[in-house]
Design a protein around this motif. Structure first.
Motif, PDB file in Angstrom:
ATOM      1  N   ASP A 161       0.856  -1.193   0.000  1.00 24.23           N
ATOM      2  CA  ASP A 161       0.000   0.000   0.000  1.00 24.23           C
ATOM      3  C   ASP A 161       0.887   1.237   0.000  1.00 24.23           C
ATOM      4  N   TRP A 162       0.871   1.985  -1.095  1.00 26.52           N
ATOM      5  CA  TRP A 162       1.639   3.240  -1.164  1.00 26.52           C
ATOM      6  C   TRP A 162       0.705   4.428  -1.440  1.00 26.52           C
ATOM      7  N   SER A 163      -0.536   4.322  -0.973  1.00 24.64           N
ATOM      8  CA  SER A 163      -1.512   5.388  -1.209  1.00 24.64           C
ATOM      9  C   SER A 163      -1.198   6.649  -0.406  1.00 24.64           C
ATOM     10  N   GLN A 164      -0.346   6.540   0.658  1.00 22.57           N
ATOM     11  CA  GLN A 164      -0.002   7.708   1.463  1.00 22.57           C
ATOM     12  C   GLN A 164       1.353   8.299   1.102  1.00 22.57           C
ATOM     13  N   TYR A 168       1.412  10.042  -4.907  1.00 23.83           N
ATOM     14  CA  TYR A 168       0.507   8.937  -5.245  1.00 23.83           C
ATOM     15  C   TYR A 168      -0.834   9.050  -4.516  1.00 23.83           C
ATOM     16  N   LYS A 169      -1.027  10.085  -3.686  1.00 25.54           N
ATOM     17  CA  LYS A 169      -2.199  10.165  -2.819  1.00 25.54           C
ATOM     18  C   LYS A 169      -3.503  10.349  -3.581  1.00 25.54           C
ATOM     19  N   ASP A 170      -3.459  10.928  -4.751  1.00 27.94           N
ATOM     20  CA  ASP A 170      -4.688  11.207  -5.497  1.00 27.94           C
ATOM     21  C   ASP A 170      -4.991  10.140  -6.553  1.00 27.94           C
ATOM     22  N   ASP A 173      -7.158   3.325  -6.145  1.00 29.12           N
ATOM     23  CA  ASP A 173      -6.600   2.197  -5.393  1.00 29.12           C
ATOM     24  C   ASP A 173      -5.855   1.215  -6.292  1.00 29.12           C
ATOM     25  N   SER A 175      -3.961   1.770  -8.600  1.00 30.05           N
ATOM     26  CA  SER A 175      -2.619   2.271  -8.917  1.00 30.05           C
ATOM     27  C   SER A 175      -1.737   2.425  -7.691  1.00 30.05           C
ATOM     28  N   THR A 176      -2.279   2.139  -6.501  1.00 27.56           N
ATOM     29  CA  THR A 176      -1.502   2.334  -5.267  1.00 27.56           C
ATOM     30  C   THR A 176      -1.502   1.090  -4.374  1.00 27.56           C
ATOM     31  N   HIS A 177      -2.008  -0.015  -4.888  1.00 26.37           N
ATOM     32  CA  HIS A 177      -2.035  -1.256  -4.117  1.00 26.37           C
ATOM     33  C   HIS A 177      -1.615  -2.425  -5.010  1.00 26.37           C
ATOM     34  N   THR A 207       6.384   2.594   0.996  1.00 27.70           N
ATOM     35  CA  THR A 207       5.237   1.699   0.900  1.00 27.70           C
ATOM     36  C   THR A 207       5.080   0.885   2.194  1.00 27.70           C
TER      37      THR A 207
END
Length: 270
Positions: A161-164, A168-170, A173, A175-177, A207
Motif C-alpha cells: 500500500d503506497w496510497s499515502q 501517489y495520494k490522489d 486504489d 494504482s496504489t495497491h 510503501t
C-alpha cells in the motif's frame, strides 16, 4: 542413385499433397461431483466451506450446492456448519471457532446420496523468512521485493500500500495497491524452475507492507502443485497435461480441505 531418386519423388509428393480437414467429435462425460473449497485456521472467526458443482464451459459460473449437511470433527467435538442463506453454497462455523496446530481435523459432508469426507492436519507456521527490497528505477524511484524460500512449506502473501506516499495520494486504489504471493513447497518442480516470465511488481519507497504467512501440510502442498502447474507455471518449457489437481476428498468430490496456522505482521513505510 536410384534410391536417392525415389526418396526425392516421395518428398515431392508429400510437399504437394492435399490437406484433408478432419473434424474430431470430442466427447466428454459430465461427472456428478461436488467441488469443495475449505480452509480452517488458528484465527478465531467464522471459517467457511464452499460447495459448488463443476462447470464444463469456459467462463461459466459454478452452480452453488445448497441443502448439504456439513460438519468438522476435531477428535473430541463435532462442529456443525450453518448454511448462509444470502450466500448460496457457503457453509460457516460459529464465530468462536479456531483450529489448533499439530491436530487432525475431519470434514464430513452429506448431500442427497453422497457421503464425502476429508482429513487434514495443521502444521505449525515457521517465522517469516527474509524479504528485501532493492531499487530498480531512479526517476521516479521504484523498488522490487525479493522473498527467499521458507524453511518449511508455506504461502506468503504481501499486500503493498503506497496510497499515502507523496505523489501517489490522489491516484485510484488500483494504482496504489498490489498483492504478491510466494509459495514454498519444498520440492523439485521443473516447471517452476522454467516457468514463464511473471509480471514485476514495482512500488515506491515509503510503501507499507502487510505480511501474512500460512503453514502448508503435505496434502495441501500436492494440491497447490497441481493448481500452480495449471496456472502460474503453465506456458514454460515443461508443461504438464491438463487435469484436476490432487484432492484429499473421499467420495464423489474434488477440491481440498486444509488447516493452516496464520502469522501476520506489518512493515511500516519509512
Amino acid at each position: 542413385m536410384k534410391r536417392n531418386l525415389i526418396l526425392i519423388c516421395v518428398a515431392c509428393l508429400l510437399m504437394f499433397s492435399c490437406d484433408e480437414q478432419v473434424n474430431w467429435e470430442l466427447r466428454y462425460q459430465e461427472e456428478d461431483l461436488l467441488v469443495v473449497e475449505g480452509k480452517i485456521t488458528n484465527e478465531v472467526k467464522q471459517h467457511e466451506v464452499k460447495l459448488t458443482r463443476p462447470f464444463y464451459e469456459m467462463n461459466a459460473t459454478p452452480e452453488a450446492v445448497m441443502g448439504a449437511q456439513v460438519e468438522i470433527f476435531d477428535g473430541a467435538v463435532l462442529h456443525a456448519l450453518s448454511e448462509n442463506p444470502e450466500r448460496p453454497g457457503i457453509y460457516s462455523t460459529d464465530s468462536l471457532f479456531s483450529a489448533v496446530p499439530n491436530q487432525y481435523y475431519q470434514l464430513r459432508i452429506l448431500h442427497e446420496e453422497k457421503h464425502i469426507s476429508a482429513v487434514t492436519f495443521m502444521r505449525e507456521v515457521s517465522p517469516f523468512q527474509d524479504m528485501n527490497a532493492y531499487p530498480v528505477q531512479s526517476d521516479p524511484p521504484l523498488l522490487e521485493a525479493y522473498i527467499s524460500d521458507s524453511e518449511e512449506p508455506s504461502i506468503v502473501r504481501l499486500e503493498l500500500d503506497w496510497s499515502q506516499v507523496a505523489g501517489y495520494k490522489d491516484l485510484p486504489d488500483s494504482s496504489t495497491h498490489a498483492v504478491i504471493y510466494h509459495y514454498t513447497l519444498n520440492g523439485v518442480d521443473v516447471n517452476k524452475m522454467f516457468k514463464p516470465p511473471q509480471e514485476h511488481v514495482r512500488f515506491p519507497p515509503g510503501t507499507t507492507v502487510y505480511r501474512e504467512k500460512e503453514s502448508v501440510n503435505p496434502w495441501y502442498a500436492e494440491f497447490l502443485r497441481g493448481v500452480l502447474s495449471e496456472t502460474d507455471w503453465r506456458g514454460g518449457m515443461f508443461d504438464v497435461l491438463p487435469g484436476n489437481a490432487r484432492t484429499n476428498m473421499e467420495g464423489e468430490a474434488i477440491g481440498y480441505f486444509t488447516a493452516a496456522e496464520i502469522l501476520r505482521d506489518t512493515i511500516p513505510g519509512e
